[in-house]
Scaffold this active site. Sequence first.
Site, short mmCIF file in Angstrom:
data_model
loop_
_atom_site.label_atom_id
_atom_site.label_comp_id
_atom_site.label_asym_id
_atom_site.label_seq_id
_atom_site.Cartn_x
_atom_site.Cartn_y
_atom_site.Cartn_z
N LYS A 195 36.70 21.58 34.96
CA LYS A 195 37.24 20.21 34.94
C LYS A 195 36.70 19.50 33.71
CE LYS A 195 37.41 15.89 37.51
NZ LYS A 195 37.22 15.22 38.80
N ARG A 205 42.39 6.60 38.06
CA ARG A 205 41.23 5.76 38.39
C ARG A 205 41.66 4.41 38.92
NH1 ARG A 205 37.39 8.01 33.56
NH2 ARG A 205 37.34 10.14 34.39
N LYS A 248 41.58 21.85 35.19
CA LYS A 248 42.07 20.47 35.21
C LYS A 248 41.65 19.74 33.95
CE LYS A 248 41.40 16.26 37.72
NZ LYS A 248 40.61 15.55 38.67
N TYR A 313 51.84 15.32 41.25
CA TYR A 313 52.46 14.14 41.86
C TYR A 313 53.98 14.26 41.84
CZ TYR A 313 47.72 12.63 40.99
OH TYR A 313 46.35 12.58 40.96
C1 PBG Z 1 37.43 12.63 41.32
C2 PBG Z 1 38.74 13.04 40.78
C3 PBG Z 1 39.41 12.57 39.63
C4 PBG Z 1 40.65 13.22 39.63
C5 PBG Z 1 40.68 14.07 40.72
N1 PBG Z 1 39.48 13.97 41.40
C6 PBG Z 1 39.05 11.55 38.66
C7 PBG Z 1 37.93 11.72 37.74
O1 PBG Z 1 37.25 12.74 37.70
O2 PBG Z 1 37.68 10.74 37.04
C8 PBG Z 1 41.74 13.01 38.62
C9 PBG Z 1 43.14 13.24 39.11
C10 PBG Z 1 44.21 12.74 38.24
O3 PBG Z 1 44.00 12.17 37.15
O4 PBG Z 1 45.36 12.91 38.64
N2 PBG Z 1 36.32 12.99 40.61
#
Ligand code: PBG
Length: 324
Positions: A195, A205, A248, A313
Amino acid sequence: MSFPIHRPRRLRMNKVVRKMVRETCLSPADFIYPLFVTSGKGVRKKISTMPGCFQMSADEIVKEAQSAHRLGIPGIILFGIPEHKDEKGTEAYNPKGVVQMAVRAIKDKIPDLVVITDVCMCEYMSHGHCGIVKKGQILNDPTLELLAKEALSHAKAGADMVAPSDMMDGRVAVIRDILDANGFDDIPIMSYAAKYASAFYSPFREAAESTPQFGDRRSYQMDPANRREAIKEVALDIEEGADIVMVKPAMSYMDIISDVKDTFDVPVAAYNVSGEYSMVKAAAKLGWIDEMRIVMEILTSIKRAGADLILTYHAVDAAKELWK
Ligand code: PBG
């Protein structure tokens, strides 16, 4: 291999032939649909940065999950927006928390839908970071205990799979341990293994109300410039017991999806994140692109790169398109 013996256009001559030789076919079964759960009843609140997405109360989530299920989408992933945030993220492991209540409601109505829960502290912490903060530092080891408690409480509520997204070192191992110690040895872990600290998360967010109040996530999420490091992260998570590994974001990270697929034998998931979604929505609204063609091309490319599962989504719209 030369012209005129070889004419690749022969196999593109019409729709039926093109379909016969198509290498990658999308199916609704490839998708996991992310949903944002909030408290209350009858709540379906628009998320301005993600047109078409909503913060929903458990009863509304059940309806949304039902339509996804009817379209052949096998799973959803839940993100919680708690009523109350604090420095210990207490709501994350409250047995009556928003996610826990939603899991119960969904499993009650749609038992064969795979309900995955996102395991992370950022939505539940007053400072919006994914771990415990002391003197401006995000602490690794003390956070592990909270993540383990959160995962266990999701499993107790009936979650079919847990998905840690925090990027703390060692979290897959502690989650596996606590699940096994409590009789949940059959609950798989889908880890957000590679990630990246990405600007593509910003619309999310707002959706999850999880913007860090100071600094950024670069001390725990990966540097977008790194490719080899993804292999290391994924290897560690598999060693710790991850059943499915995730890359991701997806679109700017297709090389990573491909590397992970080529290197490991576990299913690979890719997260088509909020920024990727919202850019498509914005350009479509301006009439600059054909939304559904773009969506299908993006999702097909993510699968072609090596993803076995795609968190998106667009899942419901894309599934409808595939049924046409
Ligand atoms: C939580 C999380 C995030 C996303 C999924 N789980 C945000 C982040 O790490 O700031 C992002 C998902 C998206 O942008 O669709 N940590």
